[in-house]
Design a protein around this motif. Structure first.
Motif, mmCIF file in Angstrom:
data_model
loop_
_atom_site.group_PDB
_atom_site.id
_atom_site.type_symbol
_atom_site.label_atom_id
_atom_site.label_comp_id
_atom_site.label_asym_id
_atom_site.label_seq_id
_atom_site.Cartn_x
_atom_site.Cartn_y
_atom_site.Cartn_z
ATOM 1 N N GLU A 140 -5.696 4.007 -2.581
ATOM 2 C CA GLU A 140 -5.110 4.415 -1.307
ATOM 3 C C GLU A 140 -4.086 3.513 -0.747
ATOM 4 O OE1 GLU A 140 -6.950 6.366 2.613
ATOM 5 O OE2 GLU A 140 -7.807 4.509 2.214
ATOM 6 N N SER A 141 -4.159 2.119 -0.915
ATOM 7 C CA SER A 141 -3.076 1.182 -0.530
ATOM 8 C C SER A 141 -2.205 0.710 -1.537
ATOM 9 C CB SER A 141 -3.763 0.044 0.251
ATOM 10 O OG SER A 141 -4.595 -0.752 -0.913
ATOM 11 N N TYR A 142 -2.176 1.444 -2.864
ATOM 12 C CA TYR A 142 -1.231 1.113 -3.505
ATOM 13 C C TYR A 142 -1.009 2.202 -4.396
ATOM 14 C CZ TYR A 142 1.088 -1.116 -7.450
ATOM 15 O OH TYR A 142 1.976 -1.385 -8.635
ATOM 16 N N GLY A 143 0.529 2.275 -4.687
ATOM 17 C CA GLY A 143 1.070 3.279 -5.449
ATOM 18 C C GLY A 143 2.561 3.187 -5.253
ATOM 19 N N LEU A 144 3.363 3.941 -6.402
ATOM 20 C CA LEU A 144 4.655 3.904 -6.427
ATOM 21 C C LEU A 144 4.989 5.360 -6.569
ATOM 22 C CD1 LEU A 144 7.140 2.104 -6.983
ATOM 23 C CD2 LEU A 144 6.753 2.303 -9.350
ATOM 24 N N GLU A 145 6.379 5.501 -6.086
ATOM 25 C CA GLU A 145 7.174 6.845 -6.177
ATOM 26 C C GLU A 145 8.304 6.744 -6.497
ATOM 27 O OE1 GLU A 145 5.694 10.156 -5.169
ATOM 28 O OE2 GLU A 145 3.861 9.313 -4.548
ATOM 29 N N VAL A 146 8.991 7.451 -7.577
ATOM 30 C CA VAL A 146 10.406 7.070 -8.021
ATOM 31 C C VAL A 146 10.960 8.531 -8.164
ATOM 32 C CG1 VAL A 146 11.895 6.148 -9.508
ATOM 33 C CG2 VAL A 146 9.583 4.795 -9.062
ATOM 34 N N LYS B 31 -2.213 -9.204 2.330
ATOM 35 C CA LYS B 31 -2.971 -9.734 3.034
ATOM 36 C C LYS B 31 -3.153 -9.272 4.480
ATOM 37 C CE LYS B 31 -4.349 -14.572 4.743
ATOM 38 N NZ LYS B 31 -3.998 -16.036 4.705
ATOM 39 N N ASP B 32 -1.890 -9.190 4.978
ATOM 40 C CA ASP B 32 -1.624 -8.621 6.426
ATOM 41 C C ASP B 32 -1.956 -7.081 6.750
ATOM 42 O OD1 ASP B 32 -1.657 -11.206 7.178
ATOM 43 O OD2 ASP B 32 0.584 -11.476 6.887
ATOM 44 N N GLY B 33 -2.199 -6.316 5.613
ATOM 45 C CA GLY B 33 -1.873 -4.859 5.684
ATOM 46 C C GLY B 33 -1.369 -4.284 4.783
ATOM 47 N N TYR C 51 2.604 -2.607 7.530
ATOM 48 C CA TYR C 51 1.949 -1.983 8.503
ATOM 49 C C TYR C 51 0.276 -2.495 8.332
ATOM 50 C CZ TYR C 51 5.898 1.146 8.768
ATOM 51 O OH TYR C 51 7.249 1.627 9.158
ATOM 52 N N SER C 52 -0.176 -2.570 9.484
ATOM 53 C CA SER C 52 -1.656 -2.779 9.666
ATOM 54 C C SER C 52 -2.067 -1.596 8.683
ATOM 55 C CB SER C 52 -2.187 -2.728 10.918
ATOM 56 O OG SER C 52 -2.459 -1.403 11.555
ATOM 57 N N TYR C 53 -3.287 -1.713 8.072
ATOM 58 C CA TYR C 53 -4.136 -0.964 7.399
ATOM 59 C C TYR C 53 -4.493 0.254 7.969
ATOM 60 C CZ TYR C 53 -7.397 1.471 3.992
ATOM 61 O OH TYR C 53 -7.867 2.148 3.317
ATOM 62 N N GLU C 54 -4.969 0.265 9.277
ATOM 63 C CA GLU C 54 -5.285 1.325 10.116
ATOM 64 C C GLU C 54 -4.030 2.072 10.447
ATOM 65 O OE1 GLU C 54 -5.919 -1.704 10.794
ATOM 66 O OE2 GLU C 54 -8.146 -1.604 10.243
ATOM 67 N N GLU C 55 -2.899 1.801 10.959
ATOM 68 C CA GLU C 55 -1.773 2.506 11.206
ATOM 69 C C GLU C 55 -1.220 3.029 9.972
ATOM 70 O OE1 GLU C 55 2.393 1.914 13.792
ATOM 71 O OE2 GLU C 55 1.407 0.207 12.731
ATOM 72 N N TYR C 56 -1.143 2.415 8.788
ATOM 73 C CA TYR C 56 -0.749 3.156 7.808
ATOM 74 C C TYR C 56 -1.482 4.270 7.220
ATOM 75 C CZ TYR C 56 0.238 3.626 2.540
ATOM 76 O OH TYR C 56 0.640 4.331 1.531
#
Length: 661
Positions: free
Chosen positions: A488-494, A516-518, A539-544
C-alpha cells in the motif's frame, strides 16, 4: 321355556353373526386399505432406496377445519421420520388448506421467515412447499388427490430427503416460480451436493445456483432442460439441455480429438479440454485422461461433454445471452481445472490458435495486419540455464503463411506450465500484432517479454528488459502505462510514449515509497528528455492513505500552470489546471461536459488543495489576476461560450494549511 331358550339361541346366533360380520368387515377393510395404500403409493411413484413404511388401518387426523385426511405411510430417512398423508380436495380447498397452514406456521415461528414455494409440473397439477428452519411440509395435488409430506427434521436433512425422493419418484419438475409468504417472487435454488453437477444428474434437483446465476431444471425423457437466469438481470437468460450421449472417444492426443469433434459439429470454432482436479499438470498421470471435460463451441451454442458414473453426458447451452456462463461455471463446480491443457480456436478471419500443454507444442496462424499473415510453431527445447533450469526455453519458428517461407527462428524463455505463454497484442500501437511471451502468470506485475513486429524488417524484435512487464496501451495516443504495485505504501507508475516502431520515451513517473517519517511521493514529468518535478514530499502515512488526490496528480495532463506569490503572506505557490472530458455526462449535454481541476502546491511541492469545477464548455483562456489594494488575487477561467469562473487564491489555500518547512 322353549320360547326363552329359542330367544336365547336367537340372541346368541345374532351375536355370533355380528361378530363374524365384524371380523369379515375388518379383514375386508384392512384389505381395502392395503389396496388403497398400494394405489396411493403407485400414484406417488414411490420407489427406490428410500425406506417406505405403509400404515394399514385407519389413522384419522384432522388437517384443517374444512378438510380431513388420513396417514397412508411414512419414510425413514437417517432416523428421521417423514409422514405422508392423503386427502381428496378440490383446487380451491387445496389452496385454502395451504394458506391456512402457512398462517399457522407464521404464528408458530414468528422469529422465522416462512417460505412459500409454488411450482407446476408436467405430471402433477400443483407442487407446493411450506418451509421453516424447524418444520417442513410438501404438498402434491394430482387431480383431486392431495399428498402431504410432513417432517420436523432440519432444513438440510429435509432438502436432501425431498430431492432424493423427487428423483426416485419419477415426477418431472420445472421449478418455475417461488413465492415467499411476503408475496415477493424470487427463484429458488438448492446447494449442490458432492461434485457439482453430480447431484443434478443423480437427484434431478429442482434448480441449482451457479455463482449468482440461477439454473432451473426440468427432467425430460432423455435428460434435463435447464433455464439459467441472472438474479440481478432477468434479461440475461440462457436455455440449456443436459442429456446422456452414446459415446465419446478416449483422449489419445489433441489432433485426434479435434478431428472427432470437427466431424461431430460441422461448424465448430472452439475446442478446449480440461483435466479434473487442481494443479493437475504438476502431478499428471496417464489415468487422468479417462476423466476429461470437453468444451466445444459452434453455431448452436456451447457444448460441455463429460463422464459421470460410467456414462457420458452432454450439456448444450443455446447461448441466448451470455451462453458461455452455464457450461463454464458448471465445469468449475464439478471440480475440473480452471485452465485447459488442450485448446483450439479459429476466428472468422481464419486465424488459428492451438496448444497442447501435455506435449508442450503450440501452433498459431495469425493475420498481423498490413497483409502480413504468419504461421508460428513453438516447441519446448532441451536448452538449460543456470538461472532458469531445464526445459524453460521454446524454439519458435515463424513462417510467411502465403509463401510458406521461414522468416525467423526465436529462442524464447518461459516457465509457465498451466497456460499458454504466447499472447498476440499490438503492444506498440502501430496497427500490427506483436508477440508477448509470458514468463509466468502472477497476481500482480506479471513478468513478460515483448517481441515487436517490424514491418520494415518483417521480423520480431525484442524490446528492452525495462519493459518486461504487462502494460495498459492507449491506442489513440500510443502511450503505455506500467503499474508496479507491491505494498500500500510502495509502488511505481511509469508512462511511456511511442515515437515509431521501436523508439519510446518516458512521459511521466510516479514513485510512492514508505520511509521512516511516512510515505515519499515523487512525481516527475519529462519533455524532450528534461525532467520537471511536480511533487517531492514526504506525507504522513495517515494523510497519504486518506487523500486520493495525491495519487490523482500523476494522472493529470495540466493545460495551464503558473507560479504565484500570495502577497498577504509572501508565500509562493504553484497553481496547475487540468481539464478532463466526462463522456458519461456529455451524453446528456450535447456531447460536451468537462471537469476543471485546480491543483495548488507550495514551494516544497506539498499538495495544498484540489478544487473541482464542472463546466459545460471547454476553457478558452486562463489568467491570474494579482489584485491590488482591496482587490483579491483570483484565478479566472474564460470559456468558449463566453462564460467565466473565478477562484480566489485565499479560498484555494486551505484555512488549516501549514506551509512546509
Amino acid at each position: 321355556m322353549e320360547n326363552q331358550s329359542l330367544r336365547k339361541y336367537l340372541i346368541l346366533g345374532l351375536l355370533i353373526a355380528f361378530i363374524l360380520i365384524g371380523i369379515l368387515s375388518g379383514c375386508a377393510r384392512k384389505e381395502y386399505q392395503q389396496v388403497q395404500n398400494e394405489y396411493d403409493r403407485q400414484q406417488l411413484f414411490i420407489r427406490g432406496e428410500l425406506q417406505w413404511e405403509s400404515c394399514f388401518g385407519w389413522r384419522y387426523s384432522s388437517l384443517d377445519e374444512s378438510a380431513d385426511g388420513d396417514q397412508i405411510g411414512y419414510f425413514v430417512q437417517e432416523g428421521k421420520i417423514v409422514e405422508v398423508w392423503h386427502d381428496v380436495l378440490s383446487e380451491e380447498d387445496f389452496f385454502m388448506l395451504i394458506n391456512s397452514r402457512a398462517r399457522e406456521l407464521t404464528e408458530k415461528y414468528p422469529e422465522e421467515e416462512v417460505v412459500y414455494r409454488i411450482n407446476s409440473s408436467t405430471e402433477v397439477d400443483q407442487f407446493v412447499q411450506l418451509d421453516t428452519d424447524k418444520e417442513h411440509q410438501l404438498y402434491i395435488r394430482n387431480k383431486d388427490s392431495v399428498y402431504i409430506f410432513y417432517s420436523e427434521m432440519d432444513s438440510e436433512g429435509w432438502q436432501n430427503f425431498w430431492e432424493e425422493w423427487l428423483f426416485a419418484s419419477g415426477l418431472n419438475w420445472d421449478g418455475l416460480a417461488v413465492m415467499k409468504e411476503s408475496g415477493t417472487v424470487s427463484d429458488t435454488y438448492t446447494g449442490h451436493k458432492g461434485a457439482g453437477m453430480r447431484s443434478m444428474i443423480q437427484c434431478g434437483e429442482s434448480c441449482m445456483r451457479i455463482d449468482r446465476y440461477v439454473a432451473l431444471f426440468h427432467r425430460q425423457e432423455k435428460g434435463f432442460y435447464i433455464k439459467s437466469i441472472d438474479e440481478y438481470d432477468e434479461s440475461r437468460m440462457n436455455e440449456v439441455f443436459l442429456f446422456p450421449v452414446e459415446d465419446c472417444p478416449k483422449y489419445s492426443n489433441g489432433e485426434k480429438i479435434l478431428a472427432y469433434f470437427r466431424v461431430k459439429y460441422s461448424d465448430v470454432y472452439s475446442l478446449k479440454a480440461y483435466l479434473w482436479g487442481k494443479r493437475t499438470l504438476r502431478n499428471f498421470e496417464e489415468k487422468m485422461l479417462d476423466n476429461i471435460f470437453y468444451e466445444v463451441a459452434d453455431s448452436k451454442g456451447i457444448h460441455g461433454i463429460f463422464p459421470w458414473n460410467g456414462e457420458i453426458y452432454e450439456m448444450l447451452d443455446c447461448g441466448k445471452s451470455d451462453g458461455y456462463d452455464v457450461v463454464f461455471r458448471a465445469k468449475i463446480q464439478m471440480g475440473y481445472n480452471d485452465y485447459s491443457f488442450f485448446s483450439w480456436t479459429q476466428d472468422e478471419d481464419g486465424s488459428v490458435s492451438q496448444f497442447d500443454l501435455l506435449t508442450n507444442t503450440h501452433f498459431y496462424r495469425k493475420d498481423l495486419g498490413g497483409g502480413e499473415v504468419i504461421r508460428i510453431l513453438a516447441e519446448r527445447t532441451e536448452e538449460t540455464s543456470e538461472e532458469a533450469g531445464n526445459d524453460d526455453y521454446y524454439r519458435v519458428r515463424i513462417y510467411d503463411e502465403k509463401k510458406n517461407e521461414l522468416l525467423q527462428v526465436l529462442q524464447v524463455y518461459s516457465i509457465e506450465t498451466e497456460r499458454s505463454p504466447f499472447v498476440f497484442e499490438d503492444f506498440n500501437a502501430d496497427g500490427y500484432l506483436d508477440l508477448t511471451v509470458i514468463d509466468y502468470y502472477a497476481a500482480h506485475n506479471t513478468p513478460e517479454h515483448h517481441y515487436i513486429f517490424s514491418p520494415s524488417k518483417r521480423e520480431f524484435v525484442k524490446l528492452d528488459s525495462e519493459l518486461d512487464y504487462g502494460a495498459r496501451i492507449d491506442y489513440e495516443t500510443r502511450r503505455m502505462y506500467f503499474h508496479f504495485h507491491f505494498l500500500e505504501s510502495y509502488g511505481l507508475e511509469v508512462t511511456y510514449q511511442w515515437k515509431n516502431e521501436m523508439d519510446y520515451e518516458v512521459v511521466k513517473r510516479f514513485l510512492h515509497d514508505g520511509v521512516k517519517d511516512g510515505v515519499l511521493v515523487e512525481i516527475s514529468r519529462y519533455e524532450n528528455g528534461k525532467e520537471e518535478i511536480l511533487s517531492d514530499y514526504i506525507y504522513s502515512y495517515e494523510e497519504y492513505v486518506e487523500r486520493d488526490d495525491i495519487w490523482g496528480t500523476y494522472f493529470e495532463n495540466f493545460i495551464w500552470e503558473k507560479e504565484v506569490t500570495d502577497w498577504t503572506t509572501e508565500e509562493k505557490y504553484m497553481i496547475r489546471y487540468a481539464e478532463v472530458f466526462l463522456p458519461e455526462e456529455a451524453e446528456k449535454n450535447k456531447g460536451i461536459y468537462y471537469d476543471g481541476r485546480i491543483y495548488v502546491y507550495d514551494e516544497d511541492t506539498y499538495l495544498v488543495s484540489v478544487t473541482h469545477s464542472e463546466t459545460i464548455e471547454k476553457s478558452r483562456s486562463i489568467a491570474l489576476e494579482n489584485g491590488d489594494g482591496d482587490e483579491k488575487q483570483a484565478l479566472v477561467i474564460h470559456y468558449v461560450d463566453g462564460g467565466e469562473s473565478t477562484f480566489y487564491l485565499s479560498e484555494l489555500i486551505q484555512p488549516d494549511y501549514q506551509p512546509a518547512g
